[in-house]
Write an enzyme that holds these catalytic residues in place. Sequence first.
Site, mmCIF file in Angstrom:
data_model
loop_
_atom_site.group_PDB
_atom_site.id
_atom_site.type_symbol
_atom_site.label_atom_id
_atom_site.label_comp_id
_atom_site.label_asym_id
_atom_site.label_seq_id
_atom_site.Cartn_x
_atom_site.Cartn_y
_atom_site.Cartn_z
ATOM 1 C CG HIS A 189 -41.814 -23.360 -54.212
ATOM 2 N ND1 HIS A 189 -41.300 -24.496 -53.614
ATOM 3 C CD2 HIS A 189 -41.857 -23.623 -55.535
ATOM 4 C CE1 HIS A 189 -41.026 -25.392 -54.547
ATOM 5 N NE2 HIS A 189 -41.362 -24.899 -55.722
ATOM 6 C CG PHE B 182 -44.454 -29.925 -57.200
ATOM 7 C CD1 PHE B 182 -43.549 -29.356 -56.322
ATOM 8 C CD2 PHE B 182 -45.175 -29.089 -58.038
ATOM 9 C CE1 PHE B 182 -43.362 -27.981 -56.276
ATOM 10 C CE2 PHE B 182 -45.000 -27.710 -58.006
ATOM 11 C CZ PHE B 182 -44.093 -27.164 -57.123
#
Length: 241
Positions: A210, A96
């Site tokens: 998510h 990320f």
Amino acid sequence: MTAAFLPQSPPDQLSGAQPAAWPVAPGWQPLVAQFFAGSAGQSLQNFLQQRLEAGAVIFPPRPLRALELTDAPAVRVVILGQDPYHGRGQAEGLSFSVAPGVRLPPSLQNIFKEIQRDLGVPFPPFPQPGGSLVKWAQSGVLLLNTCLTVEEGQPASHAGKGWEVLTDAIIAHVAQQGRPTVFMLWGSHAQSKRRLIPGDRGHLVLTSNHPSPLSALRPPVPFIGNGHFSAARAFRQQHGY
């Protein structure tokens, strides 16, 4: 074309398939060495070398950076992603996270939004603006993708090539260390790894959708509003971290 005659690669992409050039912290060295000495690791190296010789642009330049910045005994939280960002200059080897100066991807924007909502901290929650999560990695957060390389513009292009054997072993190793750890599993892909985490070791396993805009606000468990960051903070304080 052999590895010795591969053209010089820009610093934001993979330049070779030699694990010796990818440093890891001491606690990970035996596990990583065992992987690359085995058939899955050898097959992966051959695949990466063939793709580089074919001219593929592969990210990130240091696939094992999560293991470089967060040693095994230091892991307190695991945040599991799928594979690196596939845009040039984005991936920096941490799930990320994006390199300094790179525009925040939508999933990372949603992570910051949930931190702000859940913990009431400024956006973004760092001394300097940006999307690099290096400070998390240096503070015991293992930012691991299940697949550690990807080709430019081709998400999941290296899935099933061998990285999952290593990253499953990493997850299992953390889960077996005996220290209560927070595992943040966002989305069905990350949640499929829950089988690697024993239920009798005192770990905190947090699951939700998510953070991608496609799922962050949808049922069954929206990412926005999941409260994972305050739960992780309370768990770490409970265990004296």
